[in-house]
Design a protein around this motif. Structure first.
Motif, PDB file in Angstrom:
ATOM      1  N   ALA A  94       0.835  -1.202   0.000  1.00 35.95           N
ATOM      2  CA  ALA A  94       0.000   0.000   0.000  1.00 35.95           C
ATOM      3  C   ALA A  94       0.870   1.252   0.000  1.00 35.95           C
ATOM      4  O   ALA A  94       1.433   1.645   1.021  1.00 35.95           O
ATOM      5  CB  ALA A  94      -0.923  -0.024   1.211  1.00 35.95           C
ATOM      6  N   ILE A  95       0.988   1.837  -1.171  1.00 31.02           N
ATOM      7  CA  ILE A  95       1.704   3.111  -1.331  1.00 31.02           C
ATOM      8  C   ILE A  95       0.891   3.962  -2.302  1.00 31.02           C
ATOM      9  O   ILE A  95       0.064   3.432  -3.041  1.00 31.02           O
ATOM     10  CB  ILE A  95       3.134   2.907  -1.899  1.00 31.02           C
ATOM     11  N   TYR A  96       1.106   5.272  -2.292  1.00 30.83           N
ATOM     12  CA  TYR A  96       0.413   6.114  -3.268  1.00 30.83           C
ATOM     13  C   TYR A  96       1.253   6.176  -4.550  1.00 30.83           C
ATOM     14  O   TYR A  96       2.338   6.756  -4.551  1.00 30.83           O
ATOM     15  CB  TYR A  96       0.198   7.520  -2.716  1.00 30.83           C
ATOM     16  N   PRO A  97       0.753   5.593  -5.632  1.00 30.30           N
ATOM     17  CA  PRO A  97       1.581   5.490  -6.847  1.00 30.30           C
ATOM     18  C   PRO A  97       1.875   6.835  -7.511  1.00 30.30           C
ATOM     19  O   PRO A  97       2.878   6.978  -8.189  1.00 30.30           O
ATOM     20  CB  PRO A  97       0.745   4.605  -7.778  1.00 30.30           C
ATOM     21  N   TYR A  98       0.996   7.808  -7.311  1.00 35.91           N
ATOM     22  CA  TYR A  98       1.192   9.104  -7.982  1.00 35.91           C
ATOM     23  C   TYR A  98       2.085  10.034  -7.168  1.00 35.91           C
ATOM     24  O   TYR A  98       2.405  11.137  -7.622  1.00 35.91           O
ATOM     25  CB  TYR A  98      -0.166   9.769  -8.265  1.00 35.91           C
ATOM     26  N   LEU A  99       2.478   9.621  -5.963  1.00 35.76           N
ATOM     27  CA  LEU A  99       3.449  10.404  -5.178  1.00 35.76           C
ATOM     28  C   LEU A  99       4.831   9.790  -5.388  1.00 35.76           C
ATOM     29  O   LEU A  99       4.951   8.595  -5.653  1.00 35.76           O
ATOM     30  CB  LEU A  99       3.105  10.374  -3.692  1.00 35.76           C
ATOM     31  N   GLU A 103       7.775  11.721  -1.247  1.00 36.50           N
ATOM     32  CA  GLU A 103       6.483  12.294  -0.832  1.00 36.50           C
ATOM     33  C   GLU A 103       5.658  11.296  -0.028  1.00 36.50           C
ATOM     34  O   GLU A 103       4.965  11.675   0.927  1.00 36.50           O
ATOM     35  CB  GLU A 103       5.701  12.743  -2.073  1.00 36.50           C
ATOM     36  N   ARG A 139       8.171   8.731  -9.182  1.00 34.78           N
ATOM     37  CA  ARG A 139       6.850   8.329  -8.705  1.00 34.78           C
ATOM     38  C   ARG A 139       6.865   6.863  -8.305  1.00 34.78           C
ATOM     39  O   ARG A 139       7.404   6.013  -9.020  1.00 34.78           O
ATOM     40  CB  ARG A 139       5.797   8.549  -9.782  1.00 34.78           C
ATOM     41  N   SER A 152       7.124   0.475   1.253  1.00 39.17           N
ATOM     42  CA  SER A 152       6.025   0.205   2.180  1.00 39.17           C
ATOM     43  C   SER A 152       6.565   0.012   3.606  1.00 39.17           C
ATOM     44  O   SER A 152       5.978   0.490   4.585  1.00 39.17           O
ATOM     45  CB  SER A 152       5.265  -1.047   1.714  1.00 39.17           C
TER      46      SER A 152
ATOM     47  N   ARG B  19      -1.752  14.940 -10.955  1.00 41.62           N
ATOM     48  CA  ARG B  19      -0.895  13.932 -11.590  1.00 41.62           C
ATOM     49  C   ARG B  19      -1.646  12.769 -12.238  1.00 41.62           C
ATOM     50  O   ARG B  19      -1.081  12.059 -13.066  1.00 41.62           O
ATOM     51  CB  ARG B  19       0.096  13.380 -10.552  1.00 41.62           C
ATOM     52  N   MET B 220      -4.867   1.628   0.775  1.00 42.14           N
ATOM     53  CA  MET B 220      -4.410   2.895   1.351  1.00 42.14           C
ATOM     54  C   MET B 220      -5.324   3.389   2.469  1.00 42.14           C
ATOM     55  O   MET B 220      -4.874   4.023   3.415  1.00 42.14           O
ATOM     56  CB  MET B 220      -4.282   3.970   0.266  1.00 42.14           C
ATOM     57  N   ARG B 223      -4.282   1.672   5.457  1.00 36.64           N
ATOM     58  CA  ARG B 223      -2.972   2.181   5.883  1.00 36.64           C
ATOM     59  C   ARG B 223      -3.122   3.515   6.626  1.00 36.64           C
ATOM     60  O   ARG B 223      -2.423   3.768   7.613  1.00 36.64           O
ATOM     61  CB  ARG B 223      -2.075   2.342   4.659  1.00 36.64           C
TER      62      ARG B 223
END
Lengths: 254, 387
Positions: A94-99, A103, A139, A152, B19, B220, B223
């Motif tokens: 679980a990570i933010y792909p667009y950051l 970030e 990114r 993660s 983005r 997320m 999380r």
């Protein structure tokens, strides 16, 4: 009470924990104590109740009965205080792909209300240890699977928690990445962190864990150090202990 | 509430908006494209030029006088920049052309028209001496422009030739349809602009629903819940980031409309109030987005379900609603977009002040609607998917 019990503080106390989902008992009167600074492996086949137990320990879901104390605090009564003490690396990447990687790490540092300077120091340290410095400004969606898992893990530990729950942290990693993460986990242990690790890699548990608890159908079926379990079951390694106790039938997770 | 967390989450959402190509299109390109498309179709790009409307006139004035006011009236209509007058010998021919779409309206100048005007000029303060009459007008009911734009223009010309100002209430000649709208320089596009603000903002429903379901699917949301972030902090960040998006959309719609020729004659405070209305309206769209995210199990399903909330708002509450049936227009009263469109129309086109009763009523209903929908959205989402 032996000498070790007198010396060590308890970090996590799980007492007769039960969790029922409609007609399924996911965790069945589970009782485990984890000492401060201990690296405890929670093992079991798919659907054994490992992730449910961790979700209860993090305050994500409520138990049906029993109690859970983390860092001296009842999770159900003080969920937000407990969340300040713990770091969780979930099973999903679980990570933010667009950051960017940087970030992502900054976001989670801010969610833990870290001050700017401390965040900067810890961020550099973690990205370095996870081998992500060069890609920190890319990114995260463009990272490889292994890099995403390492990121993660960094998100889980950015606020320097005293207790870490690592739910299959090395799944999908190549041997190099896996060993790098193992070294990092060992380092965390040296720093005195309490770690609960779930894994399907028995060699990982043997390599890292002080003690392991094998659970099946929500109950603890074996508890002890890898060596103790191997010798008491009269087999060569932890994988054989696992197969001996849980059988060869393929399980599906919940 | 920890503002460091709120700020971090808000920034994260704004970065995502910039983005993610799909969201970027929804926020920035979509308002630009649709305002341009409508501007080309219904207005004059660049100068706010008016379209011309074909009007059939049948002069039946039988008054025996040196000055025939009916001719003055028709001449005045011809001199407007908007109406192109075509004279017909009889009503039947004019009506036939109306049914064929050759003219957008037909006016019948009655037999006592001049007599009526003369009676007014002779005794302007004594209505008992006036010869009252009516100018029947037939409109092309298939044209939103005809029904909305033409009557007020003719009313204005009629008022002018009688030598009255707009606020004089009594006169002997009555046009059957009238409006308060000053349309001297307006195009059909100008009438659509207030609804376009609502139109753009409505798509927040899809964005909010998509964002929540996506974060739920990729873990997320879980999380975030593992961190000490409280539900209040999380929801505040969602509301703030989506309101910021709504504001950007509103500014873009306005800039595009302005570039095409939309020039409402209002001051800065009215503009600011208009943007506040759009922000209040965005709350209802965030609420509908959360309701959608509660119902939808996947991001794909959320896109589809969002249309259940999106379409009624689009069709009943924006400029589209004006051309719908009477019952559909009544149904429009039950969607928040109707009130923001009506309030913006009052501000931009009707020249209403911020404190005028109609605006206060629209603002009150819009606020109640928006807050109620937002609260329902938050409560439902929190009940089924813990925040």
């Amino acid at each position: 009470m032996n000498n070790r019990d007198e010396m060590k503080e308890t970090a996590i106390v799980i007492d007769k924990l039960t969790k029922e989902f409609e007609d399924v008992v996911a965790v069945d009167e589970l009782s485990i104590e984890v000492e401060k600074g201990e690296l405890f492996g929670l093992l079991g086949p798919n659907g054994a109740g490992k992730t449910t137990t961790i979700n209860i320990l993090c305050g994500l879901i409520k138990s049906t009965s029993g109690s859970v104390v983390v860092g001296g605090l009842d999770v159900q009564k003080h969920p937000y205080k407990v969340k300040e003490l713990i770091g969780v690396c979930p099973q999903e990447t679980a990570i933010y792909p667009y950051l960017t990687g940087l970030e992502n790490v900054d976001l989670f540092g801010n969610l833990h209300a870290m001050n700017k300077d401390a965040l900067k120091v810890k961020r550099s340290e973690l990205l370095e240890k996870m081998g992500l410095v060069e890609d920190a400004k890319r990114r995260a969606g463009k990272y490889s699977g292994g890099m995403k898992r390492r990121l993660s893990l960094a998100l889980a530990l950015i606020h320097d928690p005293q207790i870490a729950f690592l739910d299959e942290p090395t799944v999908g990693m190549d041997p190099q990445s896996r060993h790098a993460v193992w070294d990092f986990i060992k380092e965390l242990k040296k720093e005195g962190k309490t770690i609960i690790l779930t894994t399907h890699y028995m060699e990982e548990a043997e390599e890292l864990c002080d003690r392991v608890g094998i659970i099946d159908h929500g109950k603890v079926i074996a508890l002890g150090s890898p060596k103790e379990l191997t010798s008491s079951n009269n087999v060569k390694n932890l994988e054989e202990v696992f197969i001996k106790l849980t059988g060869r039938r393929i399980r599906e997770g919940m | 509430m920890n503002f460091q967390r709120v700020s971090a989450l808000t920034k994260k959402d704004l970065k995502k908006s910039v983005r993610d190509p799909a969201i970027l299109f929804m926020i920035f390109l979509f308002p630009i494209v649709f305002v341009l498309a409508f501007g080309f179709s219904f207005g004059g790009i660049g100068g706010g030029q008016s379209a011309t409307y074909q009007i059939g006139a049948v002069n039946m004035d039988l008054t025996d006088s040196s000055q025939l006011w009916s001719e003055v009236f028709i001449d005045a209509l011809s001199k407007t920049e908007i109406l192109n007058i075509q004279l017909y010998p009889d009503n039947q021919t004019a009506q036939y052309d109306l049914t064929q779409g050759k003219v957008q309206a037909v006016i019948l100048v009655p037999d006592v028209f001049s007599e009526s005007i003369i009676s007014y000029h002779t005794s302007p303060d004594d209505p008992s001496k006036w010869v009252n009459t009516t100018v029947p007008m037939y409109l092309d009911k298939g044209s939103i422009i005809a029904t909305q734009v033409i009557p007020p223009i003719i009313q204005q010309v009629l008022t002018a030739i009688m030598g009255q100002n707009q606020h004089t209430l009594l006169n002997p000649v009555h046009l059957e349809t009238a409006s308060l709208v000053d349309v001297k320089k307006l195009t059909a596009f100008d009438f659509m602009v207030p609804g376009m603000f609502a139109f753009a903002s409505i798509f927040l429903i899809m964005m909010v629903a998509g964002s929540f379901t996506e974060d739920r699917e990729n873990g997320m949301m879980k999380r975030i819940r593992i961190t000490p972030t409280t539900p209040t902090e999380f929801m505040t960040s969602q509301v703030l980031s989506n309101m910021a998006i709504a504001l950007v959309q509103a500014v873009l719609v306005f800039l595009m409309a302005y570039a095409i020729g939309f020039r409402p004659n209002i001051g800065l405070p009215i503009y600011l109030f208009a943007f506040v209305l759009v922000l209040v309206f965005s709350l209802s769209n965030i609420g509908f987005g959360l309701i959608t995210a509660t119902i939808a199990k996947t991001q794909g399903a959320a896109t589809g379900i969002a249309f259940v909330f999106l379409l009624p708002q689009l069709f009943l509450g924006t400029f589209v609603g004006a051309s719908l049936s009477a019952s559909a227009q009544v149904a429009g009263r039950f969607v928040p977009s109707y009130y923001v469109t009506d309030a913006l129309t009052s501000l931009f086109l009707r020249g209403a002040t911020v404190t005028s009763p109609v605006l206060l009523l629209d603002t009150t209903i819009l606020s109640i609607f928006s807050i109620a929908i937002l609260v329902i959205g938050i409560v439902l989402y929190a009940k089924y998917y813990r925040i």
